[in-house]
Scaffold this motif. Structure first.
Motif: not given
Length: 572
Positions: A129-138
């Motif tokens: 999974l590649f994630v934008h930093p703002t969405l990492l927690r979710n």
């Protein structure tokens, strides 16, 4: 009756990796180097030559063996790259890097609830999974629930201490001088990506789009565009066309338009990470944007923002919309506000046919076709269609029926959902779930979604028709509306039409009570008795819509039913 495209046919789709179409075109490679992507917020830019190299570096980082510093991903082993991000420059880098090595990717909404993200991850079976930093927690929370190891989660763009990013992975293989992964072979049926779609019912399903589907879609667009140029010729461009890239990349319209189509064009995409009216207007002015690709809800917000009257929008040459129904009044308004654009180009498509099925041609194209107001256009090259009744028989000219589509752009089916596939993909045909009618000359007109159609006294009632009548009130009392069925009919399953309306400036001056009375009288004068708003009218501050512009009627219906239950409880 079988309808065939009026455009010249597309060549047969080859059994090749679509990388060959994007990066091995001699004409494209002969263009002078130019800026391909610009981030409107950060100002980061990347040139076409740099981007080509970065795609190959990303492919190597993904596909090279673990011993050589890569992730060792392989489509044959069942790997799937999940992408959870808002729009950014490295989104198309990851998309095309994955295509290069034939590892499918899954496009995950950047605005999911925890429940929705768990469903998307579980359905797509993403292995990384590649994630934008703002969405990492979710992402970490949802990944734990579905059993995706946290060391398989990477940052797409930017960085977070202690967690590897795509840039880190690229740097690793470059530092090791890992040999570049070759372009892996593919057939036209090789799975390219998973695109989530609501389909006609139920939770979102993962549409399987193949390399051949993408190839067919891009070539079809090129042929249709070439026919337009025959009647609206333009001098050879001396610089790239500047395009607004604000549509979400995880949606089929944004994915094809900004992550793939630019590879076969001469364009600079100005990336806006997420929709914001003020940011968009500033970007148009600053970057002298010439082409706006939007969904109707975006157009609606622009025309009612009050910003267009003061902005310099003289650079805009063309506006194109899709993804949802565009009310004619909204199209007329945007053209009046942006006078430099000769027309609003409209079309119709869905994820299950990769992108588009219908489009409005340029006036006079194909031997003199004239686009018709309120139509969605004609079939794209090599597409076929039929319109059917509930019993499967074909409708007469002018009679509404469900649109069935056939062509090389029709997806493979739904991932790991055999029942849904059998219901929607039938003998080479795609059931759209939408009702259309045709004039018999090749032009199609959207009527409504089948699941939104109401049945009253045995007759079908289109919410879209009622919405158009309300918006056509000469007093311009409302700026937006949605109609859906609510309980209260003569039987438990009969729903009554109810309208939710957003007051315009003029409507607010008159007051809600006056507006509702006038609209009710107007509807009664212009609609047959069984189509009248027996479910009522209600003023709301806004009509809920998805990020891609589709009206969320279910949200309005649920609010109505909850309020009804609360009233009943209060009486008891």
């Amino acid at each position: 009756m079988l309808f065939k495209s009026l455009y010249p046919p597309t060549p047969p789709v080859p059994d090749k990796n679509v990388y060959e179409l994007f990066f091995n075109d001699p004409e494209q490679n002969a263009l002078p180097d130019y800026t391909l992507y610009v981030d409107a917020e950060s100002g980061r830019q990347i040139r076409r030559s740099e981007f080509n190299e970065r795609v190959r570096d990303a492919a190597t980082a993904l596909g090279a063996p673990l011993s050589a510093g890569g992730l060792g991903l392989s489509g044959e082993k069942g790997d799937i790259v999940g992408i959870l991000s808002s729009n950014c420059i490295d989104y198309p880098t990851l998309v095309l890097g994955s295509l290069t090595i034939t590892v499918p990717f899954a496009l995950l909404s950047a605005y999911p609830t925890h429940f929705e993200l768990v469903h998307l991850l579980r359905t797509s079976k993403s292995t990384v999974l590649f994630v934008h930093p703002t969405l990492l927690r979710n992402a970490l929370k949802a990944a734990q629930e579905v059993g995706l190891s946290h060391d398989r989660i990477f940052i797409l763009e930017g960085g977070i201490p202690g967690r590897k990013s795509l840039q880190d992975l690229i740097d690793d293989v470059k530092r090791r001088r890992t040999p570049r992964e070759p372009v892996r072979p593919a057939t036209k049926k090789t799975l390219a990506y998973l695109m989530f779609s609501s389909g006609t019912t139920g939770l979102p399903k993962a549409v399987m789009v193949a390399h051949g589907n993408i190839w067919s879609t891009i070539v079809s667009q090129l042929i249709a565009g070439a026919e337009d140029l025959k009647v609206s010729p333009l001098p050879p461009p001396t610089s790239p066309v500047v395009v607004l890239a604000v549509l979400p990349f995880y949606h089929t319209y944004g994915l094809i338009s900004f992550c793939m189509r630019p590879m076969s064009g001469y364009v600079t995409c100005v990336i806006v990470p997420r929709w914001n009216v003020e940011v968009v207007v500033r970007a148009i002015e600053k970057h002298r944007i010439g082409l706006l690709l939007l969904v109707p809800s975006m157009v609606h917000q622009l025309v009612h923002s009050g910003l267009l009257e003061k902005a310099d929008l003289s650079s805009v040459d063309l506006i194109s919309t899709g993804g949802a129904y565009m009310p004619p009044k909204v199209a007329e308004r945007i053209q009046k506000l942006i006078r430099s654009t000769p027309r609003v180009m409209e079309g119709y498509g869905l994820s299950e046919c990769t992108l588009s099925a219908l489009r409005k041609p340029a006036p006079g194209a194909l031997g003199g076709i004239q686009p018709i107001l309120n139509s969605t256009g004609i079939l794209l090259p090599s597409m076929e269609a039929k319109l059917t009744r509930e019993d499967g028989s074909c409708v007469e000219i002018g009679e509404p029926g469900e649109l069935w589509l056939r062509g090389d752009n029709i997806a493979l089916g739904y991932f790991n959902d055999e029942n849904a596939t059998k219901e929607t993909f039938i003998d080479g045909w795609l059931r759209s779930g939408d009702r259309f009618k045709t004039d018999g000359k090749g032009t199609f007109f959207f009527v409504d979604r089948i699941k939104d159609t109401l049945k009253i006294s045995g007759a079908q009632v289109s919410p879209t028709e009622i919405e158009d009548v309300l918006l056509a009130h000469p007093g311009k009392l409302i700026s937006d509306t949605s109609v859906a069925g609510v309980s209260g009919g003569r039987t438990a399953d009969e729903l009554l039409p109810k309208a939710w309306v957003v007051l315009s400036e003029e409507g607010r001056r008159k007051g809600a009570d006056v507006v509702l009375k006038e609209l009710d009288m107007w509807a009664n004068e212009n609609l047959s008795s069984y189509k009248r708003l027996r479910g009522g009218l209600e003023v709301v501050s806004e009509i809920p819509k998805s990020p891609t512009g589709k009206v969320l009627r279910r949200v309005l219906q649920d609010r109505h039913e909850q309020a009804l239950k609360a009233k009943v409880k209060a009486k008891l």
